[in-house]
Design a protein around this motif. Sequence first.
Motif, short mmCIF file in Angstrom:
data_model
loop_
_atom_site.label_atom_id
_atom_site.label_comp_id
_atom_site.label_asym_id
_atom_site.label_seq_id
_atom_site.Cartn_x
_atom_site.Cartn_y
_atom_site.Cartn_z
N ALA A 98 0.80 -1.32 -0.08
CA ALA A 98 0.02 0.11 -0.01
C ALA A 98 0.92 1.07 0.12
N VAL A 99 1.95 1.34 0.72
CA VAL A 99 2.85 2.26 0.77
C VAL A 99 3.59 2.61 -0.69
N GLN A 136 13.82 4.67 1.41
CA GLN A 136 14.07 4.92 2.71
C GLN A 136 12.93 5.26 3.37
N GLY A 137 11.83 5.74 2.67
CA GLY A 137 10.38 6.02 3.40
C GLY A 137 9.80 7.05 2.67
N VAL A 143 9.54 11.55 -0.66
CA VAL A 143 10.01 10.28 -0.53
C VAL A 143 11.55 10.09 -0.50
N GLY A 144 12.16 9.22 0.05
CA GLY A 144 13.55 9.18 0.05
C GLY A 144 14.11 7.75 -0.42
N ALA A 165 12.73 13.50 -2.62
CA ALA A 165 12.15 14.02 -3.62
C ALA A 165 10.45 14.49 -3.24
N ILE A 166 10.02 15.46 -3.99
CA ILE A 166 8.86 16.00 -3.38
C ILE A 166 7.95 15.72 -4.62
#
Length: 187
Positions: free
Chosen positions: A6-7, A131-132, A143-144, A183-184
């Motif tokens: 889901a993530v 990374q999350g 997001v990383g 990142a955005i």
Amino acid sequence: MTVPSAVIENLTGTWTIDPAHSQFGFAVRHAMVATVRGSFRSFEGALRLNGSKPSASSATVSINTDSIDTGNSDRDTHLRSPDFLNTETYPTITFTSTDIKPGDDPDTYVVTGELTIHGETRAVEMVVEFQGAAVDSFGNVRVGFAAFTSISRKDFGLTWNAPLETGGVLIGDKVKIDVDISAIRTS
């Protein structure tokens, strides 16, 4: 860390790399006894993530070669010269992904792409770790990722070196690359 599906699915969209919270670093052996580390201070890039089919995702990055920073201005000037990056002739380093597949661990991917340095393009493979994802204090969805690889500088025409009296050479051929990306989401 196992990333819940889901993530991953919620990551679908276009993301712009945030230079203020990202780093493109490198490390290379010097004089056969030490490691010199550095980074590039100016870059831009985008990620197009497909959460339901990660293999359909892509990444592009453009790095300003003149922004090299090893913490030593004389060394940085030499690295910008025709002996190395020749920043006047080759003002950018670029990377464009060509393939993404799951890595050995559940939170990793193997990203293959075309890396161009000093006018030479070679296929490289990077291990990329998720990374999350989070919403920052300004309401941006972030997001990383962290990525790692190593290249031969000779493969990119970066052959300048000097022999040492004790044997060996001044600069190693293997360059370790480590990238941290924040990142955005833009769409």
